[in-house]
Design a protein around this motif. Structure first.
Motif, PDB file in Angstrom:
ATOM      1  N   ARG A 364       1.332  -0.767  -0.052  1.00 41.99           N
ATOM      2  CA  ARG A 364      -0.344  -0.023  -0.125  1.00 41.99           C
ATOM      3  C   ARG A 364       0.921   1.679   0.143  1.00 41.99           C
ATOM      4  O   ARG A 364       1.558   1.707   0.459  1.00 41.99           O
ATOM      5  N   TYR A 416      -2.934   0.372  -4.012  1.00 35.68           N
ATOM      6  CA  TYR A 416      -2.666  -0.853  -3.730  1.00 35.68           C
ATOM      7  C   TYR A 416      -2.324  -1.444  -4.867  1.00 35.68           C
ATOM      8  O   TYR A 416      -2.009  -1.264  -6.091  1.00 35.68           O
ATOM      9  N   VAL A 464       1.606  -5.107   2.871  1.00 33.83           N
ATOM     10  CA  VAL A 464       0.008  -6.014   4.170  1.00 33.83           C
ATOM     11  C   VAL A 464       0.278  -6.936   4.124  1.00 33.83           C
ATOM     12  O   VAL A 464       0.515  -8.010   3.117  1.00 33.83           O
TER      13      VAL A 464
END
Length: 465
Positions: A364, A416, A464
């Motif tokens: 991210r 993302y 992430v």
């Protein structure tokens, strides 16, 4: 003492004897290989240009015509680090038969064209747009061939070129990714005119390359030297580069002479091109220090010594950023006249922990609110090895003018990157190839002073879990 002298004498005899064991053939091979590696590093921007011209020609375009993309580029455009959030129009010019005119239309409330004129060495002659020579008002630019002595007619911005050929990288920016705004940007871009001085502006030819193979990645094999020879045959020697004349003769590259290396030399060229790639890749990795923002992984991809040494008239006469130039053009094409004027670039190859970005993981990037821009920001994922768009992906980038993008309550935007879209975030997701590493390029168009004084700060990419 005599024993020590005798021992030294004997060692000298042994070393001399060993040196003489190299045959003339071995010395010749080593000389070719050594000079080929250096020629590849020196000639990177020239071969980069020839590859782009080759791709344009393969798509039906000719010199003094405009290659354009009628939609933002997808992964079939395999140029080096292209921008998938604009409309590209690229005239490839040739002044060998006389000056060439490039007309740029004025910007208006909804449209703007930005870009740069570059010679085939990819040294910038001028920038285009609000931060360029025309200040966004449009202009008739006149590209003059090397050695041109006549006075340029009134009403033109004259650009004396140090090479006969070159290209103009132009971007017609759109307000959003909607079909209507993209179509409008294309229509505005096609108001560009390219024609010989005294010719008919309406003779301009546009060749659409959208969704067609356009491979301009660098070939690290014997083809590299074929392209380098093609460049040497077409362009005049610049004073700065005459030291390479004899070195290239060793490789069979000589102006006005046929290029016909034998099988042994071709094998040497393959090895040399691969070694040059390894050397450049190592310098590329080391070039991210110091970072643009202290404590982060974001860096400007062009070092100062390279910027000051790009042109024939050096900003710093004691600099010729040869190695940095090779690094720059092994992963990108074109240079602006003023770095940071109309656009600004930040490169990143690792996450917050300093680990390479892996296509099989999810990351991210939180882009803070109020980015210091007049136009838009974008972030693009590229294949780490080729520096081109990731093959087979459905969307290579995300930008602030994208339709459907989600923002956070504080105005920031989470982007993302990974093989699958996070739950509930498909509009903010850029796909990656799970089997390959990738790198990121963050662009800011129309940068404001807050970028230079760093009161706005782009954070690191986070994995992430």
């Amino acid at each position: 003492m005599k024993a020590i002298f005798a021992l030294g004498f004997l060692l000298g005899v042994v070393v001399t004897a060993q040196a003489r064991t190299s045959t003339p053939e071995e010395l010749q091979r080593r000389s070719i290989e050594r000079r080929a590696v250096e020629a590849a590093i020196w000639g990177m921007p020239a071969v980069n240009y020839e590859r782009m011209l080759q791709a344009a020609t393969a798509n039906g375009a000719k010199l003094n015509q405009v290659v354009y993309w009628s939609r933002p580029v997808n992964w079939k455009n395999q140029t080096l680090t292209p921008n998938p959030d604009t409309i590209y129009l690229n005239p490839f010019y040739d002044t060998s038969n006389g000056p060439v005119v490039v007309e740029i239309p004025p910007a208006d409330a909804d449209h703007v064209i930005v870009g740069s004129f570059d010679v085939s060495w990819q040294n910038a002659l001028a920038d285009v747009g609000p931060a360029g020579e025309d200040k966004g008002k449009g202009a008739k630019y006149l590209i003059l061939p090397p050695g041109y002595k006549e006075k340029a007619p009134d009403g033109y911005i004259a650009l004396p070129s140090e090479t006969f050929r070159g290209f103009v990288i132009l971007r017609s920016n759109f307000k959003s990714h909607s079909d209507a705004d993209i179509r409008s940007a294309v229509e505005h871009g096609k108001r560009i005119k390219v024609y010989p001085l005294g010719g008919n502006p309406d003779s301009t030819v546009f060749v659409d390359a959208y969704d067609k193979p356009f491979d301009a990645t660098i070939p690290y094999d014997g083809t590299f030297f074929e392209l380098l020879n093609r460049f040497v045959q077409a362009e005049p020697w610049l004073t700065r580069d005459k030291v390479m004349i004899d070195s290239l003769k060793t490789l069979g590259i000589e102006k006005g002479k046929p290029y016909n290396p034998d099988a042994k030399t071709k094998a040497i060229f393959v090895k040399a091109a691969q070694e040059a790639r390894e050397v450049i890749a190592l310098k590329y990795e080391r070039g991210f220090v110091p970072p643009f923002y202290e404590g982060t992984r974001w860096s400007v991809p062009v070092p100062p010594e390279t910027r000051d040494g790009l042109g024939n008239m050096f900003a710093d006469p004691n600099e010729y950023g040869l190695d940095g130039r090779a690094v720059m053009y092994h992963m990108a094409y074109f240079s602006p006249k003023v770095f940071g004027g109309g656009q600004f670039y930040l490169m990143n190859t690792g996450d917050r922990a300093g680990k390479p970005l892996e296509g099989g993981k999810t990351y991210r990037l939180r882009v803070p609110a109020n980015a210091p821009i007049e136009q838009y920001w974008s972030v693009t994922a590229y294949d780490r090895q080729t520096h081109a768009l990731i093959v087979g992906t459905s969307r290579p980038s995300l930008s602030s003018n994208a339709t459907g993008i989600q923002t956070n309550a504080d105005g920031s935007t989470d982007v993302y990157f990974g093989p699958k879209a996070p739950a509930g975030k498909p509009s903010n997701w850029v796909p990656t190839d799970p089997k390959r590493r990738f790198e990121l390029l963050f662009r800011l168009y129309g940068p404001k002073k807050e970028l230079a004084d760093k009161t706005w700060r782009l954070p690191d990419v986070e994995e992430v879990k």
